[in-house]
Design an enzyme around this catalytic site. Structure first.
Site, mmCIF file in Angstrom:
data_model
loop_
_atom_site.group_PDB
_atom_site.id
_atom_site.type_symbol
_atom_site.label_atom_id
_atom_site.label_comp_id
_atom_site.label_asym_id
_atom_site.label_seq_id
_atom_site.Cartn_x
_atom_site.Cartn_y
_atom_site.Cartn_z
ATOM 1 N N ARG A 170 0.992 -1.151 0.036
ATOM 2 C CA ARG A 170 0.057 -0.093 -0.150
ATOM 3 C C ARG A 170 0.838 1.320 0.014
ATOM 4 N NH1 ARG A 170 -5.304 0.010 2.119
ATOM 5 N NH2 ARG A 170 -4.978 1.795 3.424
ATOM 6 N N ARG A 174 9.587 5.832 -3.546
ATOM 7 C CA ARG A 174 9.816 6.417 -4.813
ATOM 8 C C ARG A 174 11.121 7.502 -4.579
ATOM 9 N NH1 ARG A 174 5.314 10.154 -2.781
ATOM 10 N NH2 ARG A 174 3.561 9.242 -3.710
ATOM 11 N N ARG A 247 -8.880 -6.597 13.506
ATOM 12 C CA ARG A 247 -7.992 -5.870 14.451
ATOM 13 C C ARG A 247 -8.862 -4.753 14.757
ATOM 14 N NH1 ARG A 247 -4.037 -6.995 17.867
ATOM 15 N NH2 ARG A 247 -2.514 -5.454 18.154
ATOM 16 N N ARG A 278 -0.336 5.854 15.814
ATOM 17 C CA ARG A 278 0.146 7.376 15.432
ATOM 18 C C ARG A 278 -1.057 8.472 16.442
ATOM 19 N NH1 ARG A 278 -2.707 5.392 9.665
ATOM 20 N NH2 ARG A 278 -4.622 4.412 10.261
ATOM 21 N N GLU A 298 -4.107 6.658 18.460
ATOM 22 C CA GLU A 298 -4.542 5.442 17.972
ATOM 23 C C GLU A 298 -3.969 4.480 18.488
ATOM 24 O OE1 GLU A 298 -5.538 6.114 13.811
ATOM 25 O OE2 GLU A 298 -5.133 4.090 13.566
ATOM 26 N N TYR A 346 -9.686 -5.244 2.930
ATOM 27 C CA TYR A 346 -8.886 -4.043 3.286
ATOM 28 C C TYR A 346 -9.431 -2.929 2.178
ATOM 29 C CZ TYR A 346 -5.120 -1.679 5.632
ATOM 30 O OH TYR A 346 -4.020 -0.822 6.156
ATOM 31 N N ASP A 348 -10.252 0.855 0.834
ATOM 32 C CA ASP A 348 -10.360 2.323 0.955
ATOM 33 C C ASP A 348 -11.561 2.732 0.722
ATOM 34 O OD1 ASP A 348 -7.706 2.672 2.257
ATOM 35 O OD2 ASP A 348 -6.841 2.752 0.265
HETATM 36 P P1 FAD Z 1 -18.304 0.904 7.880
HETATM 37 O O1 FAD Z 1 -17.885 2.357 7.898
HETATM 38 O O2 FAD Z 1 -17.687 0.002 8.685
HETATM 39 O O3 FAD Z 1 -19.947 1.054 7.952
HETATM 40 C C1 FAD Z 1 -20.597 -0.179 8.190
HETATM 41 C C2 FAD Z 1 -21.648 0.253 9.076
HETATM 42 O O4 FAD Z 1 -22.834 -0.983 9.558
HETATM 43 C C3 FAD Z 1 -21.541 0.820 10.681
HETATM 44 O O5 FAD Z 1 -21.868 2.123 10.652
HETATM 45 C C4 FAD Z 1 -21.872 -0.247 11.578
HETATM 46 O O6 FAD Z 1 -22.289 0.142 12.726
HETATM 47 C C5 FAD Z 1 -22.929 -0.923 10.559
HETATM 48 N N1 FAD Z 1 -23.378 -2.183 11.338
HETATM 49 C C6 FAD Z 1 -22.551 -3.189 11.233
HETATM 50 N N2 FAD Z 1 -23.504 -4.235 11.768
HETATM 51 C C7 FAD Z 1 -24.596 -3.804 12.200
HETATM 52 C C8 FAD Z 1 -25.794 -4.243 12.457
HETATM 53 N N3 FAD Z 1 -25.791 -5.671 12.909
HETATM 54 N N4 FAD Z 1 -26.936 -3.580 12.475
HETATM 55 C C9 FAD Z 1 -26.821 -2.205 12.124
HETATM 56 N N5 FAD Z 1 -25.867 -1.676 11.729
HETATM 57 C C10 FAD Z 1 -24.733 -2.498 12.007
HETATM 58 N N6 FAD Z 1 -9.910 4.705 3.558
HETATM 59 C C11 FAD Z 1 -9.463 5.654 2.760
HETATM 60 O O7 FAD Z 1 -9.891 5.715 1.788
HETATM 61 N N7 FAD Z 1 -8.654 6.795 3.379
HETATM 62 C C12 FAD Z 1 -8.296 6.605 4.598
HETATM 63 O O8 FAD Z 1 -7.579 7.378 4.815
HETATM 64 C C13 FAD Z 1 -8.657 5.671 5.211
HETATM 65 N N8 FAD Z 1 -8.348 5.752 6.796
HETATM 66 C C14 FAD Z 1 -8.797 4.806 7.585
HETATM 67 C C15 FAD Z 1 -8.273 4.514 8.941
HETATM 68 C C16 FAD Z 1 -9.149 3.898 10.033
HETATM 69 C C17 FAD Z 1 -8.412 3.779 11.264
HETATM 70 C C18 FAD Z 1 -9.821 2.916 9.151
HETATM 71 C C19 FAD Z 1 -10.452 1.564 10.345
HETATM 72 C C20 FAD Z 1 -10.335 2.825 7.954
HETATM 73 C C21 FAD Z 1 -9.902 3.833 7.096
HETATM 74 N N9 FAD Z 1 -10.140 4.026 5.685
HETATM 75 C C22 FAD Z 1 -9.677 4.618 5.014
HETATM 76 C C23 FAD Z 1 -11.252 2.915 5.307
HETATM 77 C C24 FAD Z 1 -12.885 3.369 5.377
HETATM 78 O O9 FAD Z 1 -12.952 3.638 6.737
HETATM 79 C C25 FAD Z 1 -13.395 2.231 4.699
HETATM 80 O O10 FAD Z 1 -13.259 2.149 3.501
HETATM 81 C C26 FAD Z 1 -15.143 2.641 4.663
HETATM 82 O O11 FAD Z 1 -15.253 3.482 5.734
HETATM 83 C C27 FAD Z 1 -15.747 1.482 4.690
HETATM 84 O O12 FAD Z 1 -17.177 1.825 4.511
HETATM 85 P P2 FAD Z 1 -18.339 0.579 4.948
HETATM 86 O O13 FAD Z 1 -19.598 1.284 4.515
HETATM 87 O O14 FAD Z 1 -17.967 -0.650 4.126
HETATM 88 O O15 FAD Z 1 -17.943 0.341 6.443
HETATM 89 N N1 UDP Z 2 3.220 0.825 7.708
HETATM 90 C C1 UDP Z 2 4.533 0.808 8.451
HETATM 91 N N2 UDP Z 2 5.033 2.005 8.973
HETATM 92 C C2 UDP Z 2 4.332 3.133 8.891
HETATM 93 C C3 UDP Z 2 3.107 3.286 8.096
HETATM 94 C C4 UDP Z 2 2.518 2.183 7.711
HETATM 95 O O1 UDP Z 2 5.209 -0.221 8.684
HETATM 96 O O2 UDP Z 2 4.763 4.199 9.267
HETATM 97 C C5 UDP Z 2 2.740 -0.375 7.286
HETATM 98 C C6 UDP Z 2 1.989 -1.077 8.158
HETATM 99 O O3 UDP Z 2 1.892 -2.587 7.990
HETATM 100 C C7 UDP Z 2 0.381 -0.983 7.926
HETATM 101 C C8 UDP Z 2 0.591 -0.801 6.350
HETATM 102 O O4 UDP Z 2 1.956 -0.150 6.226
HETATM 103 O O5 UDP Z 2 -0.652 -1.480 8.308
HETATM 104 C C9 UDP Z 2 -0.216 0.003 5.708
HETATM 105 O O6 UDP Z 2 -0.132 1.511 6.203
HETATM 106 P P1 UDP Z 2 -1.383 2.426 6.059
HETATM 107 O O7 UDP Z 2 -1.096 3.709 6.305
HETATM 108 O O8 UDP Z 2 -1.971 2.220 4.545
HETATM 109 O O9 UDP Z 2 -2.639 1.666 6.901
HETATM 110 P P2 UDP Z 2 -4.133 2.144 7.214
HETATM 111 O O10 UDP Z 2 -4.178 3.836 7.363
HETATM 112 O O11 UDP Z 2 -4.876 1.483 6.461
HETATM 113 O O12 UDP Z 2 -4.073 1.897 8.789
#
Ligand code: FAD
Ligand code: UDP
Length: 377
Positions: A170, A174, A247, A278, A298, A346, A348
């Protein structure tokens, strides 16, 4: 009677609901949380949009998806360029000429490539089978040990040798002085936060919050022709093939009486001994000039039943279990599975939108006479 019962008001559920509503379909969206937007939820606190479930930066190279989200919000010019902190040392991410210069004093791409080639030569694996081997092949031992191993092992609660190699791919590597974390053409954060963007999608659609699907399944199922399910797939099937591994995270948020805590939206702590991965400083996502600031640490944590399942753990063992659930899902005629949890991927945000739009297209192909509105897909 509703056409669609949409379980989950996250990004997948909301895009699906918007599209179905546009086609004249009657939708009911439910969520067990007390808010919409799922994990992209932002909450305004003292004028700062706080990313309640971790930093979310929208990025894509797909013009259609970029234009799609721009219907619902105006995006700012934020470019993610995290800083990595290893003990008392600071490095730019992703791995680029600034990182290589700070580590080794190299100044040109040629020097950096030569340095990395020498490093890699000692550890090179023909076919990397896990994250450690993949990382060593990409950047060598120095970067692996300072910037990857500790972060990865605390993030996932597993050794890097037990994790799939795709996770580290991911991150760009560069040979330019470019600290942009993503290679994508389009990037930004919606002005006013993600919640507003989702609320716009859900305008005119019935939404019931604090409603757990499984507490009222029979009654809810009876209310709609088709269910769009975006929760955990193993839970849907009552864990009949065993529980999938996720996780989880714990977020610790603090408001500080200072203008600028860390000078950047994201600082990664890459040594294992620091328990968080972070710290994000929310105001910097939106160039906010408030007097105070809000930061969130986090902390990765083991997922136990009832915890929020933030990340799927896509290793071989879990993917085998998932495939069994997927086979059951494929046999369903009135249930659609979508999003990060139901697809156990996984994803985005841009992937989720693309998947949701494709799912709507498939629905249209199945039921063209009822589904497609004039001039639409
Ligand atoms: P979710 O957002 O999980 O929505 C699912 C919903 O279903 C939730 O609101 C939940 O409460 C509901 N639900 C589940 N079970 C039930 C039930 N039984 N009854 C009623 N409701 C229920 N993506 C990016 O593009 N850029 C980023 O920088 C980025 N950063 C991230 C950082 C973190 C820490 C995490 C965890 C993810 C990140 N993502 C990022 C990914 C992004 O969050 C997801 O791609 C996106 O939010 C997924 O949307 P979703 O609708 O699939 O799931
Ligand atoms: N990662 C790492 N060092 C960093 C940032 C990321 O080793 O400083 C690795 C780590 O395994 C992480 C993965 O790269 O799970 C993907 O990072 P990303 O920032 O895309 O993770 P997310 O935002 O989805 O948590």
């Amino acid at each position: 009677m509703y056409d669609y019962l949409i379980v989950g008001a996250g990004l997948f559920g909301s895009v699906f609901a918007y599209e179905a509503n546009q086609r004249g379909k009657k939708c009911l969206v439910i969520d067990k949380r007390n808010h919409v937007a799922g994990n992209i939820y932002t909450k305004e606190v003292n004028g700062i949009n706080v990313h309640e479930y971790g930093a979310h930066i929208f990025h894509t190279s797909n013009k259609e998806i970029w234009e799609y989200v721009n219907q619902f919000a105006e995006f700012n010019r934020y470019t993610n360029s995290p800083v990595a902190r290893y003990k008392e040392e600071l490095y730019n991410l992703p791995f680029n000429m600034n990182t290589f210069h700070a580590l080794w004093g190299v100044k040109t791409p040629q020097e950096a490539k030569e340095y990395i080639s020498r490093e890699i030569a000692n550890t090179y694996t023909e076919e990397p089978k896990n994250l450690e081997e993949q990382a060593l092949n990409l950047v060598g031992k120095d970067i692996y040990e300072k910037l990857i191993k500790g972060y990865t092992e605390k993030q996932w609660g597993k050794r890097a040798t037990e994790l799939p190699s795709f996770i580290i791919k991911r991150l760009p590597v560069r040979f330019t002085y470019d600290n942009n974390y993503f290679n994508d053409k389009y990037q930004g954060i919606p002005e006013g936060g993600y919640t507003k963007m989702i609320e716009k999608m859900l305008e005119g659609i019935e939404v019931r919050l604090n409603t757990d699907y499984f507490s009222h399944k029979q009654e809810l199922d009876a209310m709609a022709h088709t269910v769009v399910y975006t929760g955990m797939i193993d839970q849907y099937y009552e864990y009949c093939y065993g529980a999938l591994e996720y996780r989880s995270l714990r977020f610790e948020t603090e408001q500080l009486a200072m203008e600028n805590y860390q000078g950047n939206a994201v600082v990664n702590y890459t040594e294992y001994e620091v328990p968080y991965t972070r710290i994000i400083e929310h105001k910097h996502f939106e160039f906010n000039t408030s007097k105070d600031t809000i930061i969130t640490r986090e902390y990765p944590k083991t997922w136990n039943l009832g915890d929020e399942p933030y990340y799927p753990v896509n290793d071989e063992k879990n993917m085998e279990i998932f495939l069994n659930y997927q086979m059951l899902a494929e046999k369903e005629t009135n249930v659609i599975f979508g999003g990060r949890l139901a697809n156990y991927q996984y994803y985005d945000m841009h992937h989720v939108i693309e998947k949701a739009l494709n799912t709507v297209k498939q629905e249209c192909q199945k039921k063209p006479e009822v589904c497609c509105k004039k001039g639409s897909i």
